[in-house]
Scaffold this active site. Structure first.
Site, mmCIF file in Angstrom:
data_model
loop_
_atom_site.group_PDB
_atom_site.id
_atom_site.type_symbol
_atom_site.label_atom_id
_atom_site.label_comp_id
_atom_site.label_asym_id
_atom_site.label_seq_id
_atom_site.Cartn_x
_atom_site.Cartn_y
_atom_site.Cartn_z
ATOM 1 N N ASP A 70 0.831 -1.142 0.064
ATOM 2 C CA ASP A 70 -0.098 -0.077 0.065
ATOM 3 C C ASP A 70 0.963 1.122 0.006
ATOM 4 O OD1 ASP A 70 -1.534 2.329 0.772
ATOM 5 O OD2 ASP A 70 -3.121 1.144 1.920
ATOM 6 N N VAL A 71 0.841 1.831 -1.172
ATOM 7 C CA VAL A 71 1.831 3.152 -1.256
ATOM 8 C C VAL A 71 1.676 4.237 -0.175
ATOM 9 C CG1 VAL A 71 2.229 2.823 -3.583
ATOM 10 C CG2 VAL A 71 0.557 4.530 -3.044
ATOM 11 N N SER A 118 -2.328 13.319 -14.395
ATOM 12 C CA SER A 118 -3.731 13.068 -15.401
ATOM 13 C C SER A 118 -3.836 14.584 -16.088
ATOM 14 C CB SER A 118 -4.946 12.734 -14.314
ATOM 15 O OG SER A 118 -6.280 13.091 -15.111
ATOM 16 N N TYR A 156 -8.760 14.993 -6.599
ATOM 17 C CA TYR A 156 -8.054 14.377 -7.638
ATOM 18 C C TYR A 156 -7.363 15.135 -8.378
ATOM 19 C CZ TYR A 156 -7.181 11.137 -11.482
ATOM 20 O OH TYR A 156 -6.612 10.551 -12.402
ATOM 21 N N LYS A 173 -3.039 15.341 -8.341
ATOM 22 C CA LYS A 173 -2.157 15.041 -9.592
ATOM 23 C C LYS A 173 -1.371 16.158 -9.870
ATOM 24 C CE LYS A 173 -3.680 10.714 -10.680
ATOM 25 N NZ LYS A 173 -2.690 9.612 -10.547
ATOM 26 N N THR A 211 -9.356 1.419 -19.135
ATOM 27 C CA THR A 211 -8.995 0.590 -17.996
ATOM 28 C C THR A 211 -10.281 0.240 -17.118
ATOM 29 O OG1 THR A 211 -8.485 2.387 -16.364
ATOM 30 C CG2 THR A 211 -6.859 2.034 -18.106
HETATM 31 P P1 NAD Z 1 -6.945 1.182 -12.011
HETATM 32 O O1 NAD Z 1 -7.909 1.170 -11.275
HETATM 33 O O2 NAD Z 1 -7.015 0.136 -13.247
HETATM 34 O O3 NAD Z 1 -5.466 0.645 -11.536
HETATM 35 C C1 NAD Z 1 -5.093 1.121 -10.527
HETATM 36 C C2 NAD Z 1 -4.152 0.222 -9.501
HETATM 37 O O4 NAD Z 1 -3.742 1.069 -8.461
HETATM 38 C C3 NAD Z 1 -4.877 -0.830 -8.943
HETATM 39 O O5 NAD Z 1 -4.429 -1.769 -9.122
HETATM 40 C C4 NAD Z 1 -5.075 -0.391 -7.568
HETATM 41 O O6 NAD Z 1 -5.392 -1.997 -6.685
HETATM 42 C C5 NAD Z 1 -3.868 0.177 -7.326
HETATM 43 N N1 NAD Z 1 -3.744 0.966 -5.974
HETATM 44 C C6 NAD Z 1 -4.661 1.843 -5.791
HETATM 45 N N2 NAD Z 1 -4.531 2.390 -4.547
HETATM 46 C C7 NAD Z 1 -3.180 1.694 -4.109
HETATM 47 C C8 NAD Z 1 -2.543 1.975 -3.071
HETATM 48 N N3 NAD Z 1 -2.841 2.698 -2.057
HETATM 49 N N4 NAD Z 1 -1.378 1.282 -2.841
HETATM 50 C C9 NAD Z 1 -0.915 0.308 -4.000
HETATM 51 N N5 NAD Z 1 -1.813 0.271 -4.945
HETATM 52 C C10 NAD Z 1 -2.722 1.031 -4.956
HETATM 53 O O7 NAD Z 1 -6.569 2.554 -12.816
HETATM 54 P P2 NAD Z 1 -5.717 2.905 -14.208
HETATM 55 O O8 NAD Z 1 -6.963 3.557 -15.117
HETATM 56 O O9 NAD Z 1 -4.927 2.037 -14.535
HETATM 57 O O10 NAD Z 1 -5.004 4.243 -13.416
HETATM 58 C C11 NAD Z 1 -3.554 4.252 -13.183
HETATM 59 C C12 NAD Z 1 -3.213 5.628 -12.964
HETATM 60 O O11 NAD Z 1 -3.551 6.552 -13.989
HETATM 61 C C13 NAD Z 1 -4.012 6.165 -11.642
HETATM 62 O O12 NAD Z 1 -3.086 6.944 -11.100
HETATM 63 C C14 NAD Z 1 -4.768 7.247 -12.288
HETATM 64 O O13 NAD Z 1 -5.263 8.105 -11.557
HETATM 65 C C15 NAD Z 1 -4.273 7.573 -13.612
HETATM 66 N N6 NAD Z 1 -5.005 7.863 -14.840
HETATM 67 C C16 NAD Z 1 -5.841 7.068 -15.297
HETATM 68 C C17 NAD Z 1 -6.718 7.623 -16.343
HETATM 69 C C18 NAD Z 1 -7.495 6.874 -17.166
HETATM 70 O O14 NAD Z 1 -8.286 7.199 -18.097
HETATM 71 N N7 NAD Z 1 -7.571 5.339 -16.837
HETATM 72 C C19 NAD Z 1 -6.618 8.822 -16.815
HETATM 73 C C20 NAD Z 1 -5.814 9.808 -16.267
HETATM 74 C C21 NAD Z 1 -4.900 9.476 -15.118
#
Ligand code: NAD
Length: 261
Positions: free
Chosen positions: A58-59, A154, A167, A171, A202
C-alpha cells in the site's frame, strides 16, 4: 537508456490498467518486473503471467513499501526503473446538496486527504526510496545515467472538472514535483518524467454507461476514442529510451481538453 539495460523495474498499480499494461510491455522486453499493488489477487495473477514478482504494497504505508523493496531487490536486484501507476480517482464537489433534504454539505477533509496520500505522497515516497537505491548503482549510459522514474498524473492536473478538486490537487502535486525532483536527482543520473493521460480504457472505466462513454470519446479530437493501456506503456518505453527527456510532463490525450463537466 535502452530497455535491455533495465535489469529490473518496479511498477506500482501494476495489477490493473495502465500499470498492468506497462508491466507486461517491460516483461516482453526482458525486464524483470516487480508489481507493487494492494490488490493481491490480480497482482499475483499478473506477476505469475509475466514471470515477475508481486509485492503486497500500500503506497500510503511506508513499512509496506520498505518490505516490498526488500522482496523485489532480493529477487531482481535494485531497480533501474520505477513507474508510478497506483492511484485512485475519487469524485466529489466542494459543496454538494443532499438529494432528499436539499441540505448543503461541505466536501469532507478525510476523503480529500486520502486522495492526496495515495496519488501524491505515495508517489513521492516511492520515488525517494527507489532513487536512493538507484543512486548506488553503476551508471549504464554514456552520460552517466543510472535510472528512470515515470510518474502518472492526469490531464485533470491541468483541466480538472467539476467534482475533481481532490483528484486534480493530488495530480497537480505530482506535476509540481516533477522538475524539482529531476533537479534533485540530476547529480545521480536519474531522470524523472510525468505522463498526464487523458481518457484510457482501464477498469476505472468499466462501470461507465455506454452512452456516457460514447460522449466522452466524441470529446477527444483525434483519435476520437479512449486510449489503450498499451499506448501508455509504449510512452513509458519511449521515455526510458530517450535520455534527453527529463523534468518534463507529457500529455497523452488525443488533444482532449476537458470541459467543466
Ligand atoms: P486502475 O484502477 O485500473 O489501476 C490502479 C491500480 O492502483 C489498482 O491495481 C489498485 O489496486 C492500485 N492502487 C490503488 N491504491 C493503491 C495503494 N494505496 N497502494 C497500492 N496500490 C494501489 O486505474 P488506471 O486507470 O490504470 O490508473 C492508473 C493511474 O493512471 C492512476 O493514478 C490514475 O489516476 C491515472 N489516470 C488514469 C486515467 C484513465 O483514463 N484510466 C486517466 C488519467 C490518469
Amino acid at each position: 537508456m535502452q530497455l535491455n539495460q533495465l535489469s529490473a523495474a518496479i511498477v506500482t498499480g501494476g495489477a490493473s490498467g495502465l500499470g498492468e499494461a506497462t508491466a507486461r510491455r517491460l516483461a516482453q522486453a526482458g525486464v524483470k518486473v516487480a508489481i507493487f499493488d494492494r490488490d493481491a489477487e490480480r497482482g499475483e495473477a499478473v506477476a505469475g503471467e509475466i514471470g515477475g514478482v508481486f509485492c503486497a504494497v500500500d503506497v500510503t504505508d511506508e513499512a509496506s513499501i520498505d518490505a516490498g523493496l526488500e522482496t523485489a531487490r532480493a529477487a531482481h536486484g535494485v531497480e533501474r526503473l520505477l513507474v508510478n501507476c497506483a492511484g485512485v480517482a475519487p469524485g466529489k464537489r466542494t459543496v454538494s446538496k443532499k438529494r432528499d433534504t436539499g441540505e448543503l454539505v461541505a466536501h469532507d477533509v478525510a476523503s480529500f486527504r486520502k486522495a492526496v496520500e495515495i496519488n501524491l505522497i505515495g508517489t513521492f515516497a516511492m520515488i525517494a526510496k527507489c532513487a536512493a537505491g538507484m543512486a548506488g548503482l553503476d551508471p549504464v549510459t554514456p552520460d552517466g545515467g543510472r535510472g528512470v522514474v515515470v510518474n502518472t498524473a492526469s490531464v485533470a492536473a491541468q483541466d480538472g472538472q467539476i467534482g475533481q478538486a481532490a483528484y486534480a490537487a493530488s495530480k497537480g502535486g505530482v506535476v509540481g514535483l516533477t522538475l524539482p525532483v529531476a533537479r534533485d536527482l540530476s547529480g545521480y543520473g536519474i531522470r524523472v518524467v510525468t505522463i498526464l493521460p487523458g481518457l484510457f480504457e482501464t477498469p476505472m472505466f468499466a462501470s461507465v454507461p455506454e452512452e456516457y462513454r460514447k460522449a466522452l470519446e466524441a470529446g477527444v479530437p483525434f483519435p476520437s476514442r479512449l486510449g489503450k493501456p498499451g499506448e501508455y506503456a509504449a510512452l513509458v518505453a519511449a521515455i526510458v529510451e530517450n535520455d534527453m527527456l527529463n523534468g518534463e510532463t507529457i500529455r497523452l490525450d488525443g488533444a482532449l481538453r476537458m470541459q467543466p463537466k
